[in-house]
Design a protein around this motif. Sequence first.
Motif, mmCIF file in Angstrom:
data_model
loop_
_atom_site.group_PDB
_atom_site.id
_atom_site.type_symbol
_atom_site.label_atom_id
_atom_site.label_comp_id
_atom_site.label_asym_id
_atom_site.label_seq_id
_atom_site.Cartn_x
_atom_site.Cartn_y
_atom_site.Cartn_z
ATOM 1 N N SER A 1 2.436 11.647 5.544
ATOM 2 C CA SER A 1 1.981 11.188 4.266
ATOM 3 C C SER A 1 2.495 11.784 3.031
ATOM 4 O O SER A 1 2.202 12.720 2.965
ATOM 5 N N ILE B 1 -5.282 5.306 0.804
ATOM 6 C CA ILE B 1 -4.339 4.524 0.194
ATOM 7 C C ILE B 1 -4.540 3.768 -0.939
ATOM 8 O O ILE B 1 -5.773 3.708 -1.451
ATOM 9 N N ILE C 1 2.918 3.075 3.044
ATOM 10 C CA ILE C 1 2.261 3.309 4.134
ATOM 11 C C ILE C 1 3.258 2.672 5.193
ATOM 12 O O ILE C 1 4.412 1.928 5.181
ATOM 13 N N TRP D 1 0.848 -0.913 -0.085
ATOM 14 C CA TRP D 1 0.197 0.001 -0.122
ATOM 15 C C TRP D 1 0.837 1.239 -0.008
ATOM 16 O O TRP D 1 1.950 1.232 0.643
ATOM 17 N N TRP E 1 -9.398 2.919 5.274
ATOM 18 C CA TRP E 1 -8.415 3.834 4.671
ATOM 19 C C TRP E 1 -8.463 3.895 3.165
ATOM 20 O O TRP E 1 -8.428 4.856 2.351
ATOM 21 N N TRP F 1 0.526 5.919 0.106
ATOM 22 C CA TRP F 1 -0.202 6.813 0.272
ATOM 23 C C TRP F 1 -0.963 7.653 -1.220
ATOM 24 O O TRP F 1 -0.246 7.635 -1.812
#
Length: 70
Positions: free
Chosen positions: A28, A52, A34, A14, A46, A16
């Motif tokens: 971020s 994400i 992440i 993942w 999220w 941002w």
Amino acid sequence: MADNNDKVTSKTCWVWTQKAEKTNPSRSVEGEPIWPHYQQQAPRKWLEDGLIQDSTEFTGKGQMDLFELM
């Protein structure tokens, strides 16, 4: 309402999104992975909130696609 333990698994890891960077710029950065303990499985909320995305979906800031040159 989603369960707090409800997780989503990424294909790769993942990263941002731009929305996450705008929401929390001190922690971020768009396109950056992440937090390490969430890189494979992260809270579903999220993803639903657009904070994400899977790294394979990130095209990068200012990157040009090959098809844009053709």
